[in-house]
Design a protein around this motif. Structure first.
Motif, PDB file in Angstrom:
ATOM      1  N   PHE A   7       0.852  -1.189   0.000  1.00  0.00           N
ATOM      2  CA  PHE A   7       0.000   0.000   0.000  1.00  0.00           C
ATOM      3  C   PHE A   7       0.883   1.232   0.000  1.00  0.00           C
ATOM      4  CE2 PHE A   7       0.763  -0.770   4.468  1.00  0.00           C
ATOM      5  CZ  PHE A   7       0.866   0.487   5.039  1.00  0.00           C
ATOM      6  N   ARG A   8       0.306   2.328  -0.420  1.00  0.00           N
ATOM      7  CA  ARG A   8       1.067   3.562  -0.515  1.00  0.00           C
ATOM      8  C   ARG A   8       0.846   4.416   0.728  1.00  0.00           C
ATOM      9  NH1 ARG A   8       3.320   4.102  -5.352  1.00  0.00           N
ATOM     10  NH2 ARG A   8       2.419   3.009  -7.097  1.00  0.00           N
ATOM     11  N   CYS A   9       1.943   5.069   1.133  1.00  0.00           N
ATOM     12  CA  CYS A   9       1.867   6.040   2.226  1.00  0.00           C
ATOM     13  C   CYS A   9       2.966   7.058   1.995  1.00  0.00           C
ATOM     14  CB  CYS A   9       2.006   5.355   3.580  1.00  0.00           C
ATOM     15  SG  CYS A   9       3.588   4.532   3.840  1.00  0.00           S
ATOM     16  N   SER A  10       2.901   8.141   2.728  1.00  0.00           N
ATOM     17  CA  SER A  10       3.936   9.168   2.564  1.00  0.00           C
ATOM     18  C   SER A  10       5.228   8.686   3.222  1.00  0.00           C
ATOM     19  CB  SER A  10       3.475  10.482   3.197  1.00  0.00           C
ATOM     20  OG  SER A  10       3.445  10.344   4.601  1.00  0.00           O
ATOM     21  N   ALA A  11       6.312   9.351   2.875  1.00  0.00           N
ATOM     22  CA  ALA A  11       7.610   9.006   3.460  1.00  0.00           C
ATOM     23  C   ALA A  11       7.594   9.224   4.971  1.00  0.00           C
ATOM     24  CB  ALA A  11       8.714   9.833   2.801  1.00  0.00           C
ATOM     25  N   SER A  12       6.930  10.274   5.410  1.00  0.00           N
ATOM     26  CA  SER A  12       6.887  10.541   6.855  1.00  0.00           C
ATOM     27  C   SER A  12       6.034   9.499   7.580  1.00  0.00           C
ATOM     28  CB  SER A  12       6.369  11.954   7.136  1.00  0.00           C
ATOM     29  OG  SER A  12       5.029  12.091   6.714  1.00  0.00           O
ATOM     30  N   GLU A  13       4.936   9.050   6.956  1.00  0.00           N
ATOM     31  CA  GLU A  13       4.121   7.989   7.570  1.00  0.00           C
ATOM     32  C   GLU A  13       4.931   6.701   7.693  1.00  0.00           C
ATOM     33  OE1 GLU A  13      -0.397   9.117   6.114  1.00  0.00           O
ATOM     34  OE2 GLU A  13       0.966   8.139   4.698  1.00  0.00           O
ATOM     35  N   LYS A  14       5.656   6.358   6.641  1.00  0.00           N
ATOM     36  CA  LYS A  14       6.484   5.154   6.668  1.00  0.00           C
ATOM     37  C   LYS A  14       7.552   5.257   7.752  1.00  0.00           C
ATOM     38  CE  LYS A  14       9.518   2.243   3.911  1.00  0.00           C
ATOM     39  NZ  LYS A  14      10.297   2.109   2.688  1.00  0.00           N
ATOM     40  N   ALA A  15       8.186   6.419   7.844  1.00  0.00           N
ATOM     41  CA  ALA A  15       9.234   6.611   8.856  1.00  0.00           C
ATOM     42  C   ALA A  15       8.652   6.486  10.261  1.00  0.00           C
ATOM     43  CB  ALA A  15       9.896   7.973   8.661  1.00  0.00           C
ATOM     44  N   ARG A  16       7.465   7.048  10.483  1.00  0.00           N
ATOM     45  CA  ARG A  16       6.831   6.941  11.812  1.00  0.00           C
ATOM     46  C   ARG A  16       6.499   5.496  12.152  1.00  0.00           C
ATOM     47  NH1 ARG A  16       3.287  11.461  10.414  1.00  0.00           N
ATOM     48  NH2 ARG A  16       1.623   9.929  10.438  1.00  0.00           N
ATOM     49  N   LEU A  17       5.960   4.750  11.186  1.00  0.00           N
ATOM     50  CA  LEU A  17       5.620   3.341  11.425  1.00  0.00           C
ATOM     51  C   LEU A  17       6.875   2.526  11.718  1.00  0.00           C
ATOM     52  CD1 LEU A  17       2.892   2.802   8.693  1.00  0.00           C
ATOM     53  CD2 LEU A  17       2.554   2.679  11.171  1.00  0.00           C
ATOM     54  N   GLU A  18       7.920   2.745  10.933  1.00  0.00           N
ATOM     55  CA  GLU A  18       9.168   2.011  11.150  1.00  0.00           C
ATOM     56  C   GLU A  18       9.778   2.349  12.510  1.00  0.00           C
ATOM     57  OE1 GLU A  18      11.256   3.182   7.597  1.00  0.00           O
ATOM     58  OE2 GLU A  18      10.704   1.315   6.569  1.00  0.00           O
ATOM     59  N   ALA A  19       9.719   3.617  12.892  1.00  0.00           N
ATOM     60  CA  ALA A  19      10.267   4.030  14.190  1.00  0.00           C
ATOM     61  C   ALA A  19       9.472   3.394  15.327  1.00  0.00           C
ATOM     62  CB  ALA A  19      10.245   5.552  14.306  1.00  0.00           C
ATOM     63  N   GLU A  20       8.161   3.357  15.175  1.00  0.00           N
ATOM     64  CA  GLU A  20       7.334   2.737  16.212  1.00  0.00           C
ATOM     65  C   GLU A  20       7.634   1.247  16.336  1.00  0.00           C
ATOM     66  OE1 GLU A  20       2.658   2.128  17.405  1.00  0.00           O
ATOM     67  OE2 GLU A  20       3.182   3.723  15.993  1.00  0.00           O
ATOM     68  N   ALA A  21       7.820   0.582  15.214  1.00  0.00           N
ATOM     69  CA  ALA A  21       8.153  -0.842  15.239  1.00  0.00           C
ATOM     70  C   ALA A  21       9.514  -1.069  15.911  1.00  0.00           C
ATOM     71  CB  ALA A  21       8.160  -1.403  13.813  1.00  0.00           C
ATOM     72  N   ARG A  22      10.475  -0.196  15.621  1.00  0.00           N
ATOM     73  CA  ARG A  22      11.787  -0.322  16.274  1.00  0.00           C
ATOM     74  C   ARG A  22      11.670  -0.126  17.787  1.00  0.00           C
ATOM     75  NH1 ARG A  22      13.494   2.453  11.802  1.00  0.00           N
ATOM     76  NH2 ARG A  22      13.459   4.442  12.907  1.00  0.00           N
ATOM     77  N   ARG A  23      10.900   0.907  18.194  1.00  0.00           N
ATOM     78  CA  ARG A  23      10.731   1.156  19.633  1.00  0.00           C
ATOM     79  C   ARG A  23      10.073  -0.034  20.319  1.00  0.00           C
ATOM     80  NH1 ARG A  23       9.186   6.258  17.914  1.00  0.00           N
ATOM     81  NH2 ARG A  23       6.998   5.719  18.091  1.00  0.00           N
ATOM     82  N   ALA A  24       9.120  -0.665  19.632  1.00  0.00           N
ATOM     83  CA  ALA A  24       8.425  -1.821  20.201  1.00  0.00           C
ATOM     84  C   ALA A  24       9.231  -3.105  20.044  1.00  0.00           C
ATOM     85  CB  ALA A  24       7.055  -1.976  19.533  1.00  0.00           C
ATOM     86  N   ARG A  25      10.366  -3.013  19.304  1.00  0.00           N
ATOM     87  CA  ARG A  25      11.212  -4.191  19.040  1.00  0.00           C
ATOM     88  C   ARG A  25      10.400  -5.317  18.396  1.00  0.00           C
ATOM     89  NH1 ARG A  25      14.277  -3.813  24.725  1.00  0.00           N
ATOM     90  NH2 ARG A  25      15.696  -2.164  24.175  1.00  0.00           N
ATOM     91  N   ARG A  26       9.607  -4.905  17.416  1.00  0.00           N
ATOM     92  CA  ARG A  26       8.757  -5.864  16.699  1.00  0.00           C
ATOM     93  C   ARG A  26       8.877  -5.611  15.207  1.00  0.00           C
ATOM     94  NH1 ARG A  26       3.193  -4.627  19.105  1.00  0.00           N
ATOM     95  NH2 ARG A  26       2.528  -6.307  17.765  1.00  0.00           N
ATOM     96  N   PRO A  27       8.658  -6.633  14.408  1.00  0.00           N
ATOM     97  CA  PRO A  27       8.678  -6.430  12.956  1.00  0.00           C
ATOM     98  C   PRO A  27       7.546  -5.487  12.526  1.00  0.00           C
ATOM     99  CG  PRO A  27       8.737  -8.773  13.505  1.00  0.00           C
ATOM    100  CD  PRO A  27       8.457  -8.036  14.764  1.00  0.00           C
ATOM    101  N   LEU A  28       7.812  -4.693  11.517  1.00  0.00           N
ATOM    102  CA  LEU A  28       6.803  -3.760  11.009  1.00  0.00           C
ATOM    103  C   LEU A  28       5.536  -4.500  10.586  1.00  0.00           C
ATOM    104  CD1 LEU A  28       5.903  -0.949  10.192  1.00  0.00           C
ATOM    105  CD2 LEU A  28       7.117  -1.259   8.022  1.00  0.00           C
ATOM    106  N   ALA A  29       5.672  -5.645   9.945  1.00  0.00           N
ATOM    107  CA  ALA A  29       4.507  -6.401   9.493  1.00  0.00           C
ATOM    108  C   ALA A  29       3.611  -6.797  10.674  1.00  0.00           C
ATOM    109  CB  ALA A  29       4.946  -7.654   8.727  1.00  0.00           C
TER     110      ALA A  29
END
Length: 109
Positions: A7-29
């Protein structure tokens, strides 16, 4: 079998999701599966580790609350509310409140 959905999202949305996944120590999927309310994943949720001392303290507080609840229920069944030591009950509840406040403060540091 593994399928892919893009799916499409903005670069900032993708960066926020990836950062949240890193903070949670979980895969983005995994994070995205959890966020999609119609998707039921077969994956187990990650359960955060709890401080053993915190669990012991919470267990003691729970035992105190159960004792108070049992005493109140017994008094209700026997219709002897007038014989309750309301001062002792209030003191117990204040002690429990202080214990919880202490745990909350410990958790913030």
């Amino acid at each position: 079998m593994t399928e892919t959905i893009a799916f499409r999202c903005s670069a900032s949305e993708k960066a926020r999701l990836e950062a949240e996944a890193r903070r949670a120590r979980r895969p983005l999927a995994e994070l995205l599966r959890e966020r999609l309310p119609l998707v039921r994943s077969g994956h187990r949720k990650v359960v955060p580790e709890a401080d053993p001392d915190l669990l012991v303290a919470l267990s003691r507080i729970g035992a105190n609350l159960n004792q108070i609840a049992r005493a109140l229920n017994a008094a209700r069944k026997l219709e002897v509310y007038d014989r309750l030591d309301t001062l002792a009950i209030a003191a117990s509840l204040v002690a429990i409140e202080r214990q919880l406040d202490g745990l909350r403060e410990d958790g913030r540091s």
